[in-house]
Design a protein around this motif. Structure first.
Motif, short mmCIF file in Angstrom:
data_model
loop_
_atom_site.label_atom_id
_atom_site.label_comp_id
_atom_site.label_asym_id
_atom_site.label_seq_id
_atom_site.Cartn_x
_atom_site.Cartn_y
_atom_site.Cartn_z
N ALA A 23 42.40 41.49 36.32
CA ALA A 23 43.07 41.97 37.53
C ALA A 23 42.14 42.84 38.36
CB ALA A 23 44.33 42.74 37.16
N HIS A 26 39.74 40.57 40.03
CA HIS A 26 40.43 39.86 41.11
C HIS A 26 40.53 40.75 42.35
CE1 HIS A 26 43.33 36.62 42.32
NE2 HIS A 26 43.68 37.56 43.18
N PHE A 33 41.46 35.86 38.68
CA PHE A 33 42.34 36.27 37.59
C PHE A 33 42.57 35.16 36.56
CE2 PHE A 33 46.53 37.00 35.66
CZ PHE A 33 46.35 38.27 35.14
N THR A 37 41.42 35.12 32.58
CA THR A 37 42.48 35.27 31.57
C THR A 37 42.72 34.00 30.76
OG1 THR A 37 44.15 34.73 33.26
CG2 THR A 37 43.71 37.07 32.83
N ASN A 58 50.02 36.31 37.67
CA ASN A 58 49.30 35.41 38.59
C ASN A 58 50.00 35.34 39.94
OD1 ASN A 58 46.86 33.89 38.11
ND2 ASN A 58 47.80 33.14 36.25
N ALA A 213 48.65 44.48 35.46
CA ALA A 213 47.75 43.77 36.37
C ALA A 213 47.72 44.42 37.75
CB ALA A 213 48.17 42.30 36.49
#
Length: 257
Positions: A23, A26, A33, A37, A58, A213
């Protein structure tokens, strides 16, 4: 490992660490992300679990990334057809995720990671035909991206190639990446829910990871302008290469048994 049993504390702690790092990354570069992951969590559990446990974070991260940067409505109105093709591809891809065994999907994921690592080399090729055949390329790359999103949670390679060919601005590229990602994730989530793949435990764990996140995304966004993107990309490529090799070894050992 059954995808509704993520009870060992160490496993949950490792997944939380992966989600937090992904995160933050991202937030720094606007995408990445699922690229981080999915392979990392799949190494600890299985691919379907990796997809299920990260669906909610997400979706939320994609929404926040779309809204950031301004003029997002213009980007979406110009390229909504691409998102529609991603939706159709995601429907097909999620059915494959549900029906196919883990090894072919992990192999596909490893191959997509290797393609992602070499995107800089692909930029040097002549992609001008994408602008000459806009509608055809939009359909082809959107469907392929959607299928990959539904199966292995990584749609970056085909979409990145398409955006390179159109020569879009960085802001528009990030917004469209995340538009396609969220369409793919919502389609994937709806299809998995319709097939009864979500359990109460998975939803609670995914909700907790969503909070984590967002908490890690915000500082990543704040330092985006100060981060050396080339250095980050180099370390990300090294990590993805390692993950791809480990996943290929995992698939090879499974097929050897």
């Amino acid at each position: 490992m059954p995808h509704d049993l993520l009870s060992p504390p160490l496993l949950l702690a490792c997944i939380a660490l992966i989600v937090g790092i992904a995160a933050f990354a991202h937030g720094v570069i606007g995408v990445g992300f699922p690229l981080i992951t999915t392979p990392c969590i799949a190494l600890l559990t299985d691919l379907k679990t990796a997809v299920l446990i990260t669906v909610l974070p997400n979706i939320l991260l994609n929404i926040l990334s779309i809204l950031r940067g301004g003029n997002w409505r213009d980007s979406l109105l110009k390229h909504w057809r691409l998102a529609a093709y991603v939706l159709l591809g995601s429907l097909v891809g999620t059915q494959l995720l549900i029906g196919l065994p883990a090894e072919p999907l992990k192999l596909a994921l490893a191959l997509m990671m290797l393609v992602s690592i070499n995107l800089n080399r692909l930029k040097k090729l002549d992609w001008s035909f994408l602008r000459r055949h806009r509608r055809t390329s939009e359909a082809a790359f959107g469907l392929i991206g959607g299928i990959l999103s539904g199966t292995v949670n990584v749609s970056v390679p085909p979409l990145a190639i398409y955006f390179i060919g159109l020569d879009l601005s960085p802001v528009a590229t990030v917004q469209l990446f995340n538009l396609c990602f969220i369409v793919g994730k919502l389609t994937q989530a709806g299809t998995l829910a319709a097939h009864g793949e979500f359990t109460v435990a998975i939803l609670w764990q995914s909700a907790g990871l969503t909070v984590l996140a967002v908490a890690c995304l915000i500082p990543g966004m704040r330092i985006q302008s100060r981060m050396d993107a080339s250095t980050y990309r180099r370390w990300l490529n090294h990590t993805l290469l390692l993950m791809a090799v480990l996943m290929l070894v995992q698939v090879g050992l499974a097929w050897a048994r």
